[in-house]
Design a protein around this motif. Structure first.
Motif, PDB file in Angstrom:
ATOM      1  N   ILE A 332      59.919 -15.078   5.117  1.00  0.00           N
ATOM      2  CA  ILE A 332      57.814 -14.363   6.023  1.00  0.00           C
ATOM      3  C   ILE A 332      58.491 -13.066   5.895  1.00  0.00           C
ATOM      4  CG2 ILE A 332      56.742 -14.281   8.219  1.00  0.00           C
ATOM      5  CD1 ILE A 332      56.405 -16.745   6.855  1.00  0.00           C
ATOM      6  N   THR A 333      58.840 -11.854   5.967  1.00  0.00           N
ATOM      7  CA  THR A 333      58.595 -10.219   6.791  1.00  0.00           C
ATOM      8  C   THR A 333      57.625  -9.637   6.929  1.00  0.00           C
ATOM      9  OG1 THR A 333      57.788  -9.427   3.967  1.00  0.00           O
ATOM     10  CG2 THR A 333      59.973 -10.411   3.723  1.00  0.00           C
ATOM     11  N   ALA A 334      58.543  -8.975   7.509  1.00  0.00           N
ATOM     12  CA  ALA A 334      56.682  -7.858   7.450  1.00  0.00           C
ATOM     13  C   ALA A 334      57.525  -5.996   7.589  1.00  0.00           C
ATOM     14  CB  ALA A 334      57.525  -7.885   9.594  1.00  0.00           C
ATOM     15  N   GLY A 335      56.787  -5.916   7.212  1.00  0.00           N
ATOM     16  CA  GLY A 335      56.376  -4.451   6.520  1.00  0.00           C
ATOM     17  C   GLY A 335      55.631  -3.745   5.486  1.00  0.00           C
ATOM     18  N   SER A 336      55.075  -2.384   5.919  1.00  0.00           N
ATOM     19  CA  SER A 336      53.983  -2.050   5.065  1.00  0.00           C
ATOM     20  C   SER A 336      52.795  -2.898   5.992  1.00  0.00           C
ATOM     21  CB  SER A 336      53.426  -1.981   3.646  1.00  0.00           C
ATOM     22  OG  SER A 336      54.918  -1.517   3.320  1.00  0.00           O
ATOM     23  N   GLY A 337      53.069  -2.864   7.391  1.00  0.00           N
ATOM     24  CA  GLY A 337      51.788  -3.156   7.467  1.00  0.00           C
ATOM     25  C   GLY A 337      51.392  -4.176   7.941  1.00  0.00           C
ATOM     26  N   ASN A 338      52.030  -5.587   7.342  1.00  0.00           N
ATOM     27  CA  ASN A 338      51.991  -6.395   6.857  1.00  0.00           C
ATOM     28  C   ASN A 338      53.133  -7.758   7.443  1.00  0.00           C
ATOM     29  OD1 ASN A 338      48.742  -6.782   6.249  1.00  0.00           O
ATOM     30  ND2 ASN A 338      49.734  -5.787   4.242  1.00  0.00           N
ATOM     31  N   LEU A 339      52.570  -9.227   7.373  1.00  0.00           N
ATOM     32  CA  LEU A 339      53.309 -10.510   7.297  1.00  0.00           C
ATOM     33  C   LEU A 339      53.523 -10.474   5.677  1.00  0.00           C
ATOM     34  CD1 LEU A 339      52.772 -11.766  10.698  1.00  0.00           C
ATOM     35  CD2 LEU A 339      54.622 -10.275  10.650  1.00  0.00           C
ATOM     36  N   LYS A 340      54.661 -10.948   4.996  1.00  0.00           N
ATOM     37  CA  LYS A 340      53.754 -11.151   3.896  1.00  0.00           C
ATOM     38  C   LYS A 340      54.741 -12.528   3.370  1.00  0.00           C
ATOM     39  CE  LYS A 340      54.807  -7.413   3.368  1.00  0.00           C
ATOM     40  NZ  LYS A 340      55.590  -5.774   1.839  1.00  0.00           N
ATOM     41  N   LEU A 341      54.344 -13.827   2.949  1.00  0.00           N
ATOM     42  CA  LEU A 341      55.370 -14.390   1.523  1.00  0.00           C
ATOM     43  C   LEU A 341      56.164 -13.873   0.840  1.00  0.00           C
ATOM     44  CD1 LEU A 341      56.545 -18.174   1.891  1.00  0.00           C
ATOM     45  CD2 LEU A 341      54.608 -17.676   0.766  1.00  0.00           C
ATOM     46  N   GLU A 342      57.662 -13.929   0.553  1.00  0.00           N
ATOM     47  CA  GLU A 342      58.847 -12.840  -0.607  1.00  0.00           C
ATOM     48  C   GLU A 342      59.359 -14.516  -0.640  1.00  0.00           C
ATOM     49  OE1 GLU A 342      57.365  -9.109  -0.249  1.00  0.00           O
ATOM     50  OE2 GLU A 342      58.932  -9.308   1.280  1.00  0.00           O
ATOM     51  N   GLY A 343      59.786 -13.663  -1.645  1.00  0.00           N
ATOM     52  CA  GLY A 343      61.450 -14.679  -1.858  1.00  0.00           C
ATOM     53  C   GLY A 343      61.454 -14.639  -3.747  1.00  0.00           C
ATOM     54  N   GLY A 344      62.202 -15.393  -3.709  1.00  0.00           N
ATOM     55  CA  GLY A 344      62.806 -15.759  -5.349  1.00  0.00           C
ATOM     56  C   GLY A 344      63.992 -14.430  -6.171  1.00  0.00           C
ATOM     57  N   TYR A 345      64.482 -13.032  -4.926  1.00  0.00           N
ATOM     58  CA  TYR A 345      65.545 -12.168  -5.372  1.00  0.00           C
ATOM     59  C   TYR A 345      66.952 -13.278  -5.713  1.00  0.00           C
ATOM     60  CZ  TYR A 345      61.344  -9.119  -2.925  1.00  0.00           C
ATOM     61  OH  TYR A 345      60.321  -9.150  -2.876  1.00  0.00           O
ATOM     62  N   GLY A 346      67.422 -13.666  -5.263  1.00  0.00           N
ATOM     63  CA  GLY A 346      68.015 -14.783  -5.389  1.00  0.00           C
ATOM     64  C   GLY A 346      68.436 -15.308  -7.048  1.00  0.00           C
ATOM     65  N   TYR A 347      67.088 -15.309  -7.371  1.00  0.00           N
ATOM     66  CA  TYR A 347      67.186 -16.503  -8.506  1.00  0.00           C
ATOM     67  C   TYR A 347      68.094 -16.481  -9.236  1.00  0.00           C
ATOM     68  CZ  TYR A 347      64.971 -20.275 -11.175  1.00  0.00           C
ATOM     69  OH  TYR A 347      64.303 -21.436 -12.135  1.00  0.00           O
ATOM     70  N   PRO A 348      69.024 -17.630  -9.735  1.00  0.00           N
ATOM     71  CA  PRO A 348      69.959 -17.305 -10.951  1.00  0.00           C
ATOM     72  C   PRO A 348      69.870 -16.804 -11.727  1.00  0.00           C
ATOM     73  CG  PRO A 348      69.862 -19.843  -9.481  1.00  0.00           C
ATOM     74  CD  PRO A 348      68.851 -18.623  -8.758  1.00  0.00           C
ATOM     75  N   GLY A 349      70.822 -15.815 -11.964  1.00  0.00           N
ATOM     76  CA  GLY A 349      70.000 -15.382 -13.711  1.00  0.00           C
ATOM     77  C   GLY A 349      69.162 -14.642 -13.399  1.00  0.00           C
ATOM     78  N   THR A 350      67.918 -14.249 -14.116  1.00  0.00           N
ATOM     79  CA  THR A 350      67.096 -13.437 -13.403  1.00  0.00           C
ATOM     80  C   THR A 350      66.522 -13.334 -12.437  1.00  0.00           C
ATOM     81  OG1 THR A 350      66.583 -12.694 -16.581  1.00  0.00           O
ATOM     82  CG2 THR A 350      65.205 -12.769 -14.937  1.00  0.00           C
ATOM     83  N   PRO A 351      65.848 -12.688 -11.329  1.00  0.00           N
ATOM     84  CA  PRO A 351      65.170 -13.019 -10.062  1.00  0.00           C
ATOM     85  C   PRO A 351      63.454 -13.023 -10.538  1.00  0.00           C
ATOM     86  CG  PRO A 351      66.753 -10.939 -10.030  1.00  0.00           C
ATOM     87  CD  PRO A 351      66.608 -11.863 -11.187  1.00  0.00           C
ATOM     88  N   GLN A 352      62.996 -14.447  -9.840  1.00  0.00           N
ATOM     89  CA  GLN A 352      61.767 -14.870  -9.978  1.00  0.00           C
ATOM     90  C   GLN A 352      60.933 -14.303  -8.428  1.00  0.00           C
ATOM     91  OE1 GLN A 352      60.655 -16.212 -12.916  1.00  0.00           O
ATOM     92  NE2 GLN A 352      63.097 -15.689 -13.834  1.00  0.00           N
ATOM     93  N   THR A 353      61.201 -13.105  -8.245  1.00  0.00           N
ATOM     94  CA  THR A 353      60.231 -12.368  -7.380  1.00  0.00           C
ATOM     95  C   THR A 353      58.904 -12.617  -6.920  1.00  0.00           C
ATOM     96  OG1 THR A 353      59.704 -10.147  -8.362  1.00  0.00           O
ATOM     97  CG2 THR A 353      62.396 -10.702  -7.083  1.00  0.00           C
ATOM     98  N   PHE A 354      58.863 -12.631  -5.521  1.00  0.00           N
ATOM     99  CA  PHE A 354      56.708 -12.374  -5.610  1.00  0.00           C
ATOM    100  C   PHE A 354      56.503 -12.183  -3.438  1.00  0.00           C
ATOM    101  CE2 PHE A 354      58.589 -16.229  -3.707  1.00  0.00           C
ATOM    102  CZ  PHE A 354      58.230 -16.429  -2.574  1.00  0.00           C
ATOM    103  N   SER A 355      55.267 -12.018  -4.002  1.00  0.00           N
ATOM    104  CA  SER A 355      55.252 -11.368  -2.467  1.00  0.00           C
ATOM    105  C   SER A 355      53.704 -11.845  -1.918  1.00  0.00           C
ATOM    106  CB  SER A 355      55.493  -9.180  -1.744  1.00  0.00           C
ATOM    107  OG  SER A 355      54.942  -8.849  -1.294  1.00  0.00           O
ATOM    108  N   GLN A 356      53.222 -12.716  -1.729  1.00  0.00           N
ATOM    109  CA  GLN A 356      52.525 -12.744  -0.982  1.00  0.00           C
ATOM    110  C   GLN A 356      51.950 -12.152   0.675  1.00  0.00           C
ATOM    111  OE1 GLN A 356      49.792 -15.045  -2.725  1.00  0.00           O
ATOM    112  NE2 GLN A 356      51.020 -14.115  -4.716  1.00  0.00           N
ATOM    113  N   VAL A 357      50.883 -11.978   0.590  1.00  0.00           N
ATOM    114  CA  VAL A 357      50.164 -11.269   1.789  1.00  0.00           C
ATOM    115  C   VAL A 357      49.628 -12.125   2.791  1.00  0.00           C
ATOM    116  CG1 VAL A 357      48.455  -9.467   3.246  1.00  0.00           C
ATOM    117  CG2 VAL A 357      49.476  -8.519   1.454  1.00  0.00           C
ATOM    118  N   ILE A 358      50.310 -12.466   3.850  1.00  0.00           N
ATOM    119  CA  ILE A 358      49.742 -13.700   5.157  1.00  0.00           C
ATOM    120  C   ILE A 358      48.286 -12.664   6.032  1.00  0.00           C
ATOM    121  CG2 ILE A 358      50.399 -15.139   6.780  1.00  0.00           C
ATOM    122  CD1 ILE A 358      52.747 -14.877   5.532  1.00  0.00           C
ATOM    123  N   GLY A 359      49.184 -11.469   6.343  1.00  0.00           N
ATOM    124  CA  GLY A 359      47.774 -10.855   7.251  1.00  0.00           C
ATOM    125  C   GLY A 359      48.468  -9.644   7.498  1.00  0.00           C
ATOM    126  N   PRO A 360      48.030  -8.847   8.514  1.00  0.00           N
ATOM    127  CA  PRO A 360      47.934  -7.913   9.474  1.00  0.00           C
ATOM    128  C   PRO A 360      49.445  -8.652  10.064  1.00  0.00           C
ATOM    129  CG  PRO A 360      45.833  -7.580   9.746  1.00  0.00           C
ATOM    130  CD  PRO A 360      46.278  -8.907   9.031  1.00  0.00           C
TER     131      PRO A 360
END
Length: 451
Positions: A332-360
Motif C-alpha cells: 500500500i503506497t501513498a503518492g499522487s494524492g492517493n492511497l494505492k494497492l500496488e505490487g508485482g514489480y518483483g515477480y520472477p522473470g517478467t514483472p506483473q505490475t498493477f495499481s489500484q486506487v484505494i482513495g485519497p
C-alpha cells in the motif's frame, strides 16, 4: 514505480533472504553432558551443522547478517550459512564467526537470542547442553526456545523458563575434538556451575533420561499455521510484539513509541524519514502467509499535515513482502494524492505490475484500512479486498501475478510472504515524511480485526 530498488527480504532475511528446502540427511548428535565445558581447551576439527528443533525447523541467524544483535530465529532447515553452527568446548554456539548471546545480557523470560562478538568472559554466551535436548543459558538459567514455544517459520528464538516440551529440545552438532589431551589440560575449576534456578519443580531435571521422541536426523520442515491472530498493542507492549530488525532502518532512525496524536491515552509507533532516506520499518512477530491461506488485516495510521502525499515516485506505507529480495507482491503506497494497492514489480522473470486506487491519502485524520487477502501463486485464486474507513474500496481484485510469488529454478526464495510496516521509499524524494501507526491486527475472520 519504475526504477524501484530491490527490497530486502527478512528470510535468511534483509531480516529474511531465502529459505531453502531440506537437502539430504545431516547427523546431529547430542553429547550427554551434565555441565558445560569450561574455556581454555584448544579447538580442532570443529563440527559444523544444523541445530534442529525436535518440534521442527532449525536455528538460523536471520539473513546471514553478522551485525551486532542480529536476531536468531527458527526456520525451515536448509544449507544456508546462517544455519551452519559450531559447538565450541568453551560452551559457545557459533555461526558465521560470532556467538549466540542474550540481547543486552538480559535474563528475563522471552529475552531474544542475538548474534554478538565472541567473548572469553561473557556467561550469557555460554550454554549448557543436556542429553535430553535442553540448551540452557549459563547466565540466566533459562532454556533456548522459540518465542512462546511456537513452531512456525521466522518465529524469534528466545530463552524462557525450561519446560518439558519438544519446542525446547534441540539436536546439535558434536562437540569438537581437542588437540590437547584431557590429562594435560584439565577442566578448569572455575567453569560456571549449572544454575540452581534452572526451572520450576515441574521442569524435568537436565540429567533425566532422554525423551522418547528421538532427535531429528533429517532436515525438519516448519509446519504452516492454518490460523493465526495478532495485535500490535503498542499501548501495553511497545515494540514487544515485533521482531528486532535493525537492517530495516536505512538512512533513517528507528521508529519510536509516542503518545497517539489522535487517541487520548493510547500509544502509537512514529516513523520519521528524512530527505534522501530509504527505510524505517518494523516486522510483526507472526507466522508467514503461504499458499491457500486466507487472512484479514487491520492497518490504522495517521498522516499529519505536511506528509508528502503528492510525490510521484514510490512511497510504501505497508507491504506483504515475499521472502528474499525484490519488490513485494502486495503493498500500500501513498503518492499522487492517493492511497494505492500496488505490487508485482518483483515477480520472477517478467514483472506483473498493477495499481489500484484505494482513495485519497488524507492528512490530519486517522485512516483505518481492512485488507482481506487470499494468498496464492495462482492469479485465479489470489484475491484482495480493501475497506477504507468502513467503506469497501476494492472488491475481489485478482493481481495478474497472484498474491504470492512463485519460485524459479534460479531462485531459492520460498513462496511465503510476511507483513512489514513503516516507510520505505525512493531515496530521491527530498521531502521529510513522518507518520504514526495507531494499530495493526491479523485475524482469520473480519470480526477478529473489526475494531
Amino acid at each position: 514505480m519504475t526504477g524501484k530498488v530491490d527490497d530486502v527480504g527478512r528470510g535468511i532475511h534483509g531480516r529474511r533472504a531465502a529459505v531453502v528446502a531440506a537437502l539430504g540427511v545431516i547427523a546431529l548428535v547430542i553429547a550427554a553432558l551434565a555441565t558445560g565445558i569450561g574455556p581454555g581447551r584448544a579447538e580442532a576439527a570443529v563440527v559444523t551443522g544444523r541445530i534442529a528443533d525436535y518440534a521442527g525447523g532449525c536455528l538460523e541467524n536471520a539473513n546471514n547478517a553478522t551485525t551486532a544483535n542480529n536476531p536468531q530465529q527458527l526456520n525451515t532447515c536448509g544449507t544456508g550459512a546462517g544455519q551452519q553452527w559450531s559447538r565450541y568446548s568453551d560452551g559457545t554456539l557459533r555461526v558465521q564467526g560470532k556467538c549466540a548471546d542474550l540481547r543486552s545480557g538480559a535474563t528475563t523470560a522471552n529475552t531474544r537470542v542475538v548474534l554478538a562478538t565472541c567473548s572469553t568472559t561473557s556467561t550469557s554466551q555460554r550454554w549448557t547442553l543436556y542429553a535430553n535436548g535442553f540448551v540452557q543459558n549459563q547466565k540466566s538459567g533459562t532454556c533456548l526456545a522459540p518465542l512462546g514455544n511456537q513452531i512456525y517459520a521466522k518465529v524469534a528464538v528466545t530463552v524462557t523458563t525450561c519446560a518439558n516440551v519438544n519446542a525446547q529440545k534441540w539436536a546439535l552438532p558434536a562437540v569438537p575434538t581437542t588437540t590437547v589431551a584431557p590429562t594435560t589440560t584439565p577442566k578448569p575449576t572455575t567453569t560456571t556451575p549449572k544454575p540452581t534456578t534452572v526451572a520450576p519443580t515441574t521442569t524435568p531435571k537436565p540429567t533425566a533420561a532422554p525423551p522418547t521422541t528421538a532427535p531429528p536426523t533429517t532436515a525438519s520442515p516448519v509446519p504452516t499455521q492454518t490460523s493465526q491472530t495478532w495485535n500490535s498493542d503498542f499501548s501495553a507492549s511497545g515494540f514487544g510484539r515485533f521482531d528486532d530488525t535493525p537492517w530495516n532502518n536505512v538512512g533513517a532512525s528507528a521508529p519510536t513509541i509516542i503518545s497517539s496524536p489522535v487517541t487520548s491515552g493510547a500509544k502509537a509507533a512514529q516513523f520519521t524519514m528524512p530527505a534522501g532516506g530509504t527505510r524505517t520499518e518494523i516486522v510483526p512477530t507472526t507466522a508467514e502467509f503461504t499458499e491457500g491461506q486466507e487472512r484479514w488485516f487491520r492497518f490504522s495510521f495517521y498522516l499529519p499535515a505536511g506528509f508528502p502525499t503528492q510525490v510521484n515516485s514510490w512511497q510504501v506505507l505497508t507491504q506483504w513482502k515475499n521472502d528474499g529480495e525484490g519488490s513485494p507482491p502486495l503493498e500500500i503506497t501513498a503518492g499522487s494524492g492517493n492511497l494505492k494497492l500496488e505490487g508485482g514489480y518483483g515477480y520472477p522473470g517478467t514483472p506483473q505490475t498493477f495499481s489500484q486506487v484505494i482513495g485519497p491519502a488524507t492528512t490530519g485524520k486517522r485512516t483505518d484500512l481492512i485488507v482481506h487477502v487470499v494468498f496464492s501463486r495462482d492469479p485465479s485464486r489470489g484475491t484482495v479486498d480493501v475497506w477504507r474507513d468502513g467503506t469497501q474500496a476494492i472488491s475481489g481484485y485478482k493481481p495478474t501475478g497472484g498474491t504470492l510469488y512463485p519460485t524459479t529454478a534460479a531462485s531459492t526464495d520460498t513462496v511465503a510472504s510476511y507483513w512489514k510496516m513503516g516507510i520505505y521509499r525512493d531515496s530521491a524524494i527530498t521531502q521529510q515524511a513522518q507518520y504514526t501507526i495507531e494499530g495493526a491486527k491479523v485475524g482469520n475472520t473480519a470480526a477478529q480485526v473489526s475494531n
